[in-house]
Scaffold this motif. Structure first.
Motif, PDB file in Angstrom:
ATOM      1  N   ILE A   1       0.875  -1.240   0.007  1.00  0.00           N
ATOM      2  CA  ILE A   1       0.057   0.060   0.161  1.00  0.00           C
ATOM      3  C   ILE A   1       0.997   1.002   0.034  1.00  0.00           C
ATOM      4  CG2 ILE A   1      -1.889   1.306   1.405  1.00  0.00           C
ATOM      5  CD1 ILE A   1      -2.887  -1.551   2.304  1.00  0.00           C
ATOM      6  N   GLU A   2       1.185   1.953  -1.192  1.00  0.00           N
ATOM      7  CA  GLU A   2       2.098   2.910  -1.275  1.00  0.00           C
ATOM      8  C   GLU A   2       1.672   3.487  -2.597  1.00  0.00           C
ATOM      9  OE1 GLU A   2       5.924   1.377  -1.773  1.00  0.00           O
ATOM     10  OE2 GLU A   2       5.570   0.090  -3.382  1.00  0.00           O
ATOM     11  N   ARG A   3       2.237   4.774  -2.845  1.00  0.00           N
ATOM     12  CA  ARG A   3       1.864   5.613  -3.926  1.00  0.00           C
ATOM     13  C   ARG A   3       1.977   4.966  -5.377  1.00  0.00           C
ATOM     14  NH1 ARG A   3       0.808  11.097  -4.579  1.00  0.00           N
ATOM     15  NH2 ARG A   3       1.246  11.546  -2.494  1.00  0.00           N
ATOM     16  N   GLY A   4       3.193   4.331  -5.596  1.00  0.00           N
ATOM     17  CA  GLY A   4       3.655   3.857  -6.823  1.00  0.00           C
ATOM     18  C   GLY A   4       2.658   2.862  -7.446  1.00  0.00           C
ATOM     19  N   LYS A   5       1.972   2.079  -6.352  1.00  0.00           N
ATOM     20  CA  LYS A   5       1.063   1.157  -6.685  1.00  0.00           C
ATOM     21  C   LYS A   5      -0.415   1.433  -6.878  1.00  0.00           C
ATOM     22  CE  LYS A   5       3.338  -2.906  -6.096  1.00  0.00           C
ATOM     23  NZ  LYS A   5       3.244  -4.157  -7.146  1.00  0.00           N
ATOM     24  N   GLY A   6      -0.553   2.832  -6.909  1.00  0.00           N
ATOM     25  CA  GLY A   6      -1.626   3.434  -7.671  1.00  0.00           C
ATOM     26  C   GLY A   6      -2.614   3.291  -6.324  1.00  0.00           C
ATOM     27  N   VAL A   7      -2.456   3.191  -5.109  1.00  0.00           N
ATOM     28  CA  VAL A   7      -3.605   2.988  -4.201  1.00  0.00           C
ATOM     29  C   VAL A   7      -4.196   4.257  -3.799  1.00  0.00           C
ATOM     30  CG1 VAL A   7      -3.709   2.494  -1.787  1.00  0.00           C
ATOM     31  CG2 VAL A   7      -2.197   0.974  -3.226  1.00  0.00           C
ATOM     32  N   TRP A   8      -3.367   5.467  -4.004  1.00  0.00           N
ATOM     33  CA  TRP A   8      -4.073   7.002  -3.773  1.00  0.00           C
ATOM     34  C   TRP A   8      -5.379   6.919  -4.483  1.00  0.00           C
ATOM     35  CZ3 TRP A   8      -1.835  11.737  -1.704  1.00  0.00           C
ATOM     36  CH2 TRP A   8      -1.052  11.509  -0.664  1.00  0.00           C
TER      37      TRP A   8
ATOM     38  N   VAL B   1       1.016  -1.611   4.801  1.00  0.00           N
ATOM     39  CA  VAL B   1       0.746   0.019   4.424  1.00  0.00           C
ATOM     40  C   VAL B   1       2.167   0.538   4.625  1.00  0.00           C
ATOM     41  CG1 VAL B   1      -0.204   1.990   5.400  1.00  0.00           C
ATOM     42  CG2 VAL B   1      -1.406  -0.091   5.478  1.00  0.00           C
ATOM     43  N   LEU B   2       2.658   0.927   3.379  1.00  0.00           N
ATOM     44  CA  LEU B   2       4.181   1.558   3.447  1.00  0.00           C
ATOM     45  C   LEU B   2       4.091   2.916   3.279  1.00  0.00           C
ATOM     46  CD1 LEU B   2       5.872  -1.109   1.213  1.00  0.00           C
ATOM     47  CD2 LEU B   2       5.877  -0.933   3.773  1.00  0.00           C
ATOM     48  N   ASP B   3       2.910   3.551   2.872  1.00  0.00           N
ATOM     49  CA  ASP B   3       2.684   5.196   2.923  1.00  0.00           C
ATOM     50  C   ASP B   3       2.310   5.776   4.240  1.00  0.00           C
ATOM     51  OD1 ASP B   3       0.742   7.507   2.314  1.00  0.00           O
ATOM     52  OD2 ASP B   3       1.887   7.116   0.445  1.00  0.00           O
ATOM     53  N   ASP B   4       3.045   6.738   4.701  1.00  0.00           N
ATOM     54  CA  ASP B   4       2.787   7.284   5.763  1.00  0.00           C
ATOM     55  C   ASP B   4       1.653   8.077   6.188  1.00  0.00           C
ATOM     56  OD1 ASP B   4       5.422   6.490   6.695  1.00  0.00           O
ATOM     57  OD2 ASP B   4       6.498   8.227   6.123  1.00  0.00           O
ATOM     58  N   GLU B   5       1.119   8.924   4.988  1.00  0.00           N
ATOM     59  CA  GLU B   5      -0.079   9.383   5.031  1.00  0.00           C
ATOM     60  C   GLU B   5      -1.235   8.764   5.163  1.00  0.00           C
ATOM     61  OE1 GLU B   5      -2.219  12.996   2.462  1.00  0.00           O
ATOM     62  OE2 GLU B   5      -0.118  12.714   2.266  1.00  0.00           O
TER      63      GLU B   5
ATOM     64  N   GLU C   1      -1.599   7.304   8.750  1.00  0.00           N
ATOM     65  CA  GLU C   1      -1.913   8.226   9.627  1.00  0.00           C
ATOM     66  C   GLU C   1      -3.419   8.198   9.483  1.00  0.00           C
ATOM     67  OE1 GLU C   1      -1.622  10.558  12.875  1.00  0.00           O
ATOM     68  OE2 GLU C   1      -0.075   9.460  11.914  1.00  0.00           O
ATOM     69  N   LYS C   2      -3.829   8.375   8.314  1.00  0.00           N
ATOM     70  CA  LYS C   2      -5.461   8.483   8.164  1.00  0.00           C
ATOM     71  C   LYS C   2      -6.080   7.144   8.696  1.00  0.00           C
ATOM     72  CE  LYS C   2      -5.644  11.544   4.224  1.00  0.00           C
ATOM     73  NZ  LYS C   2      -6.052  11.659   2.611  1.00  0.00           N
ATOM     74  N   ILE C   3      -5.483   6.187   8.523  1.00  0.00           N
ATOM     75  CA  ILE C   3      -6.124   4.780   9.149  1.00  0.00           C
ATOM     76  C   ILE C   3      -6.197   4.901  10.670  1.00  0.00           C
ATOM     77  CG2 ILE C   3      -5.801   2.366   9.455  1.00  0.00           C
ATOM     78  CD1 ILE C   3      -4.244   2.148   6.904  1.00  0.00           C
ATOM     79  N   LYS C   4      -5.059   5.724  11.333  1.00  0.00           N
ATOM     80  CA  LYS C   4      -5.129   5.658  12.840  1.00  0.00           C
ATOM     81  C   LYS C   4      -6.239   6.615  13.217  1.00  0.00           C
ATOM     82  CE  LYS C   4      -0.244   4.884  13.572  1.00  0.00           C
ATOM     83  NZ  LYS C   4       1.337   5.553  14.050  1.00  0.00           N
ATOM     84  N   GLN C   5      -6.383   7.681  12.483  1.00  0.00           N
ATOM     85  CA  GLN C   5      -7.308   8.715  12.694  1.00  0.00           C
ATOM     86  C   GLN C   5      -8.827   8.213  12.159  1.00  0.00           C
ATOM     87  OE1 GLN C   5      -5.973  12.634  11.391  1.00  0.00           O
ATOM     88  NE2 GLN C   5      -4.138  12.189  12.237  1.00  0.00           N
ATOM     89  N   GLN C   6      -9.072   6.949  11.593  1.00  0.00           N
ATOM     90  CA  GLN C   6     -10.178   6.526  11.206  1.00  0.00           C
ATOM     91  C   GLN C   6     -11.094   7.523  10.334  1.00  0.00           C
ATOM     92  OE1 GLN C   6     -12.340   5.691  14.649  1.00  0.00           O
ATOM     93  NE2 GLN C   6     -11.347   3.564  14.971  1.00  0.00           N
TER      94      GLN C   6
END
Length: 398
Positions: free
Chosen positions: A232-239, A259-263, A266-271
């Motif tokens: 789960i990172e940007r290069g894989k097109g997940v965004w 999940v390798l994308d920091d942003e 963080e959104k997962i943590k904040q639901q």
């Protein structure tokens, strides 16, 4: 025929599709009566039998094992790459294996962690080499040709320096036949000046095709269940798929992988993601593929093949994929799935809308998959390689 199969990693050190594919190919060739010996890199030296295959695990002979690459700092990575241009320790151990096993052919795959040593050994002993292109490590030190969320148009100077020895060996008689998982990856290497005058073929990855066709499970009246598998990172097109999913009603998006994308983390943590988007963590595809309707492969980088596509087909699931790399060669538009430009989220939204508004679309796609899957049958793939080996050995003798 005795085949020395060489790849960066091998079971149980499985980090991606390449390890699965090399193991399946090795077992398929063994089933056809060939003797297959495998060499890979591992944290420690060992020799084991895996599914009847003799496997040599070599220690890294570098400052760390490649399986820990993501946890190394910049300086350590630089030193590691310098050591991976030509690794004397790997050369010494693999030379002993080659002399002891005396293979008819050496089949190399991913060489990260093994350096150019296998090719130098083959060259000095007159053993023909077949090489399969599974990524871009011969051109790019990161193996992706993807940087700053953009596909590289060519080789940078740093990558040229790190890969110069391998490029020389590619073009001076060491490789007798090169195989690509897609026409795309073959063309990309030829464009960069690799494998001049070397015969080449496209051979897909293999999979164990079910003896009975998969059945479409009932329950499609509810939300369309879409599955993403991978990092789960940007290069894989997940965004982009997260953006599309947040705009769509009538779907459920499940994401399986680290999940390798920091942003995103963080959104997962904040639901901050809605309830119809679920992060599953690392998961075995077999645990979930029969519970979903569609698989999505949204890669922004030029994916050479996309093993998850044929794993989806194995369960009769259609695939939505980006029009990048080798994916258009295995996803047939309107037959086994749909393709879209990952730079245009509206194209993906249009596909999702079709899936949610046309209840007959997924069953129609499902009906084409069983026939399409046959070309990926592992026995068929093994026979294709067998023919390549035979032609290489015959040409080498002549």
């Amino acid at each position: 025929m005795k085949i020395l199969m060489v790849n960066t990693l091998f079971y149980p050190h499985v980090f991606g599709g390449a390890e699965k594919s090399v193991q399946l190919l090795s077992q398929g060739l063994a089933d056809q009566g060939h003797e297959v010996v495998v060499v890979s890199v591992a944290p420690a030296r060992d020799v084991k039998y895996v599914g009847g295959l003799k496997v040599y695990y070599l220690p890294p002979h570098n400052i760390y094992w490649g399986g820990m690459f993501g946890r190394a700092g910049r300086l350590k990575k630089l030193l590691w790459h310098l050591g991976d241009i030509f690794n004397p320790g790997i050369y010494r151990e693999l030379s002993g294996i080659a002399d002891r096993e005396r293979p008819d052919i050496i089949h190399t795959h991913m060489l990260t962690g093994l350096s150019a040593a296998p090719w130098v050994i083959a060259r000095r002993r007159g053993i023909p080499v077949v090489h399969t292109l599974r990524e871009y490590s011969l051109i790019c030190e990161s193996a992706t040709m993807f940087r700053d969320n953009t596909n590289c148009s060519g080789q940078c100077r740093a990558c040229g320096a790190f890969t110069a020895l391998k490029k020389y060996l590619c073009n001076h008689g060491t490789i007798k036949h090169v195989v690509g998982l897609s026409n795309f990856i073959i063309a990309r290497h030829l464009q960069q000046g690799y494998f001049k005058g070397v015969p080449y073929s496209r051979v897909f990855n293999g999979i164990e095709v079910p003896t009975t066709p998969s059945r479409l499970l009932p329950g499609l009246a509810g939300p369309v269940k879409i599955l993403y598998l991978g990092r789960i990172e940007r290069g894989k097109g997940v965004w982009e798929i997260l953006e599309a999913a947040q705009q769509m009603a009538g779907i459920e998006l499940y994401l399986g992988g680290r999940v390798l994308d920091d942003e995103i983390r963080e959104k997962i943590k904040q639901q901050k993601y809605p309830a119809h988007i679920q992060f599953l963590g690392f998961i075995d595809p077999q645990e979930i593929l029969d519970q979903i309707d569609v698989v999505i492969v949204p890669s922004r980088w030029h994916e050479p093949f996309g093993r998850v596509v044929i794993e989806a087909y194995q369960y009769g699931k259609p695939v939505i994929a980006s029009h990048r790399g080798g994916l258009p060669e295995i996803v047939i538009e309107g037959k086994t799935g749909f393709l879209y430009n990952p730079d245009h989220v509206q194209e993906l939204l249009a596909i999702l809308k079709r899936l949610t508004t046309d209840p007959g679309l997924i069953p129609a796609l499902h009906s084409h998959i069983a026939e399409h899957l046959q070309q990926f049958d592992n026995n068929h793939i093994a026979r294709q390689y067998e023919q390549i080996y035979q032609s290489v050995i015959k040409h080498d003798i002549n």
